[in-house]
Design an enzyme around this catalytic site. Structure first.
Site, PDB file in Angstrom:
ATOM      1  N   LYS A  51       0.692  18.664  22.606  1.00 48.06           N
ATOM      2  CA  LYS A  51      -0.732  18.374  22.404  1.00 48.06           C
ATOM      3  C   LYS A  51      -1.441  19.581  21.809  1.00 48.06           C
ATOM      4  CE  LYS A  51      -0.591  15.129  26.277  1.00 48.06           C
ATOM      5  NZ  LYS A  51      -0.755  14.988  27.726  1.00 48.06           N
ATOM      6  N   GLN A  95      -2.907  17.885  33.232  1.00 50.82           N
ATOM      7  CA  GLN A  95      -1.608  17.256  32.978  1.00 50.82           C
ATOM      8  C   GLN A  95      -0.976  16.729  34.272  1.00 50.82           C
ATOM      9  OE1 GLN A  95      -0.088  16.705  29.867  1.00 50.82           O
ATOM     10  NE2 GLN A  95       1.369  15.533  31.068  1.00 50.82           N
ATOM     11  N   ASP A 118      -9.244  12.266  28.862  1.00 49.97           N
ATOM     12  CA  ASP A 118      -8.102  11.441  29.278  1.00 49.97           C
ATOM     13  C   ASP A 118      -8.568  10.075  29.776  1.00 49.97           C
ATOM     14  OD1 ASP A 118      -5.438  11.877  29.032  1.00 49.97           O
ATOM     15  OD2 ASP A 118      -5.229  13.135  30.816  1.00 49.97           O
TER      16      ASP A 118
END
Ligand code: NAD
Length: 300
Positions: A51, A95, A118
């Site tokens: 990412k 994450q 997210d």
């Protein structure tokens, strides 16, 4: 193989090109995303690294915030609070997976909804339910929608069968498909681990979205001829002939399903790259909306 392959690499590159142009046209500070990683789980190290690399390619700044596996949830939340308050940070990504001792949903909920690129916090999931486009949609389901849209798949009145009910894929994917707009307006059935006779239901699907995490659970005979198959699963299976000793496969037996489907995503190279592209798109959206708020506040 009658099915045409939906090329997630190609479509994600198109999106990244659009994002890159948008970033270049922005005035003010560059969009910036903060990654939060706890521990050294190899998959997490790989995904965050990937990412960050893609962010750099499209002109998005990224900051990596690392924490030892021994850190507490309170310490992690305190660090998220600092990122929430930092005007130079527009997006925050924590994450997963987090250590077992932590409550992942509580940590996701700690992220300022305006920076929750997210789309996992309760405000953004609520906005998705309310069809409020000011929120952030989780990147994988958002990527599925883009794949369908850009592959000219008509969801109007279609029967979409979603297999999997997770908060990060199955549920938001189902909500997006019942949205009162296109791509959406579909009739949706959600299947999960307690569903009886899964095949009898998937065989009714004009579109099947498999987000299960079980290699090859969906076989060719579970797919209706002409259906569109979106395989979200990413599973490692041992393969002595592969360099790393394993290979990645989806939840669908690709070779079998491709014989009956009209369109199908491969694994890898289907939904995976879309997830990263949508993260970049969400980060630019967060940056624009936060800068809009700041300039409005400056005028007041
Ligand atoms: P999860 O474990 O949170 O959810 C799996 C879902 O599958 C559950 O809702 C469960 O009820 C359902 N399920 C399990 N066994 C089943 C069965 N026998 N029949 C029907 N349903 C069953 O997983 P997740 O986070 O939603 O991820 C699913 C898969 O998608 C995983 O392989 C994951 O690696 C992959 N994934 C890929 C991306 C991407 O970018 N491509 C992103 C997220 C997840």
């Amino acid at each position: 193989m009658p099915a045409s392959v939906i090329d997630g690499n190609k479509i994600s590159q198109e999106i990244l090109e659009e994002v890159s142009q948008e970033v270049a046209s922005l005035k003010g500070p560059k969009p910036t995303i903060a990654f939060v990683r706890v521990g050294e789980d190899p998959a997490s190290v790989f995904y965050v690294g990937k990412k960050q690399k893609v962010a750099a390619q499209v002109g998005i700044e990224s900051k990596l915030n690392l924490f030892p596996k021994s850190c507490t949830q309170a310490e992690l939340c305190a660090a998220i609070d600092v990122l929430n308050a930092d005007p130079a940070v527009h997006g925050i990504l924590v994450q997963a997976p987090l250590p077992d001792e932590m409550n992942e949903q509580e940590v996701f909920n700690r992220v300022d909804p305006r920076k929750d690129v997210d789309g996992f916090c309760r405000d953004n999931l609520g906005k998705l339910c309310q069809e409020d486009d000011s929120g952030f949609v989780a990147c994988t389901p958002a990527g599925i929608v883009e794949l369908l849209k850009r592959s000219d798949v008509n969801t109007e009145g279609a029967h979409v069968v979603v297999v999997g009910r997770s908060l990060i894929v199955g549920k938001p994917a189902a909500l997006l498909m019942i949205k009162k707009a296109l791509p959406g307006n579909a009739t949706v059935t959600v299947c999960h681990s307690r569903t009886k006779d899964l095949g009898a239901i998937t065989r009714q699907g004009d579109i099947v979205i498999a987000a299960i995490g079980r290699p090859g659970l969906i076989t060719g005979d579970m797919i209706k001829p002409g259906a569109v198959v979106i395989d979200v699963g990413i599973n490692r299976v041992e393969d002595a002939t592969a360099k790393k000793g394993y290979r990645l496969v989806g939840d669908v037996v690709f070779e079998e399903a491709a014989e009956v489907a009209s369109q199908i995503t491969p694994v890898p190279g289907g939904v995976g790259p879309m997830t990263v592209a949508m993260l970049m798109s969400n980060t630019v959206k967060a940056c624009k909306s936060l800068q809009g708020e700041q300039s409005l506040a400056g005028k007041l």
